[in-house]
Design an enzyme around this catalytic site. Structure first.
Site, short mmCIF file in Angstrom:
data_model
loop_
_atom_site.label_atom_id
_atom_site.label_comp_id
_atom_site.label_asym_id
_atom_site.label_seq_id
_atom_site.Cartn_x
_atom_site.Cartn_y
_atom_site.Cartn_z
N TYR A 181 5.23 16.60 6.06
CA TYR A 181 5.13 15.11 5.32
C TYR A 181 6.64 14.59 5.79
O TYR A 181 7.05 13.46 6.21
CB TYR A 181 5.06 15.36 4.07
N ASP B 12 -7.20 -1.57 3.38
CA ASP B 12 -7.29 -0.02 3.16
C ASP B 12 -8.65 0.58 3.80
O ASP B 12 -9.56 -0.19 4.00
CB ASP B 12 -7.27 0.19 1.58
#
Ligand code: NAD
Ligand code: SER
Length: 320
Positions: free
Chosen positions: A142, A34
């Site tokens: 998106y 991450d």
């Protein structure tokens, strides 16, 4: 040992997916990656690497040098956050995908999971029982990025034999971490306010039905799809997947059965216009027929489980 890497592992899905994959494959075989410098508490028992999905060469080198054969690419900006920075959302949601697809095309990676979303649908899509194959004219950055990603996944499968698998997740409901900036986040936030004894101000109208799913079902679906034999997977864009659909009024009504004093009010904001373009319910018969998908959680079970487990202390981590 063949390794699995989850990129975007510290988010709402990743924190639960990593733990389940570690249960199945062994802790050392599953690497959480991450952008965040520090590993979330829940994932500290196993390997963690700070990585930026946008740094193509670094991601490539890490995957090749560490013998990573399976990648779950979760890093993305979700619908509401993406609308605030469309150019960056497009970059993040697309560039990382090409890096991983190319690694698979070159034979370094054997299997990819990349999540799509109900956001691939738009205002011209039939909104009730939305079919797998239908009109798709998304109006958010998106949704456009997810629809484009689906096309590229299918292209890499058709032209280069890349084993990429995908689900159009509905809004996901969970309690181990907070959601990351989507239009369906109200259906998680509502439990924290209910537990705190606060009135909940909902950013969607009371009758806005959206497809939702409890996280345990979503993680199980993801793993079932990834473990299904290749011949059962006919769809290489992304599978429709259904859990349960409900409106803000319906989830509030279910919460009131446990907390009779719970109150909700409605103050729709820009997320209402996103939700208005998404389906109210999903036809997922291909997932059911091809690889045996079946949800376990309905609205009643989801609400009971969330109220039993939501920990309001998690809210203190928002700014950290
Ligand atoms: P999230 O926002 O909770 O987590 C995303 C994680 O990615 C975060 O931990 C973030 O730090 C990390 N990240 C961001 N930029 C990165 C970068 N450049 N490099 C590495 N890591 C980076 O998101 P989520 O809810 O866990 O969603 C994961 C995926 O599933 C996304 O692709 C999302 O579009 C998709 N999805 C989620 C839902 C949902 O309801 N949660 C529904 C449909 C689809
Ligand atoms: N939960 C996600 C969002 O609202 C759907 O992809 O953005």
């Amino acid at each position: 040992m063949s390794k699995t890497l989850i990129i975007g592992a510290a988010g709402q899905i990743g924190t639960e997916l990593v733990l389940e994959l570690r249960n199945r494959k062994g802790t050392e075989a599953v690497i959480a990656g991450d952008l965040k410098e520090s590993c979330p508490e829940a994932l500290r028992g196993g390997p963690y690497v700070q990585m930026d999905a946008l740094k193509r060469e670094e991601v490539r080198n890490y995957i090749i040098e560490n013998g990573v054969k399976e990648v779950y690419l979760l890093a993305a900006l979700l619908s509401a956050t993406a609308e605030k920075n469309p150019a960056f959302a497009w970059e993040l949601n697309m560039e990382g995908l090409f890096t991983i697809l190319d690694l698979a095309k070159e034979g370094h990676v054997e299997k990819i999971f990349w999540p799509s979303s109900i956001a691939v649908f738009g205002p011209t899509t039939p909104q009730i029982n939305t079919p797998q194959l239908t009109i798709m004219e998304p109006t958010t950055v998106y949704g456009i990025s997810k629809q484009t990603g689906e096309r590229w996944c299918e292209y890499y499968y058709n032209n280069y034999g890349v084993d990429v698998r995908s689900i159009r997740y509905p809004g996901l409901i969970s309690y181990t971490s907070l959601p990351g900036g989507g239009t369906t986040d109200y259906a998680v936030d509502i439990f924290y306010q209910a537990k705190l004894g606060n009135e909940f101000s909902c950013f969607l109208k009371e009758d806005t039905a959206l497809p939702m799913m409890y996280m345990e079902d979503a993680i199980r679906a993801t793993i079932e799809l990834m473990e299904a034999p290749k011949e059962k997977i006919d769809i290489r864009s992304s599978y429709n997947l259904s859990g349960c659909s409900f409106t803000p009024k319906e989830i509030a009504g279910e919460i009131t059965k446990h907390i009779p004093d719970f109150k909700i009010s409605y103050a729709p904001d820009f997320r209402q216009s996103i939700a208005d373009t998404w389906p109210g319910s999903i036809d997922d018969s291909q997932a059911r027929n091809q690889w045996g998908w079946k949800e376990r959680f309905n609205l009643e079970m989801l609400v009971k489980t969330m109220l039993e487990n939501v920990n309001v202390d998690l809210l203190k981590t928002i700014s950290s």
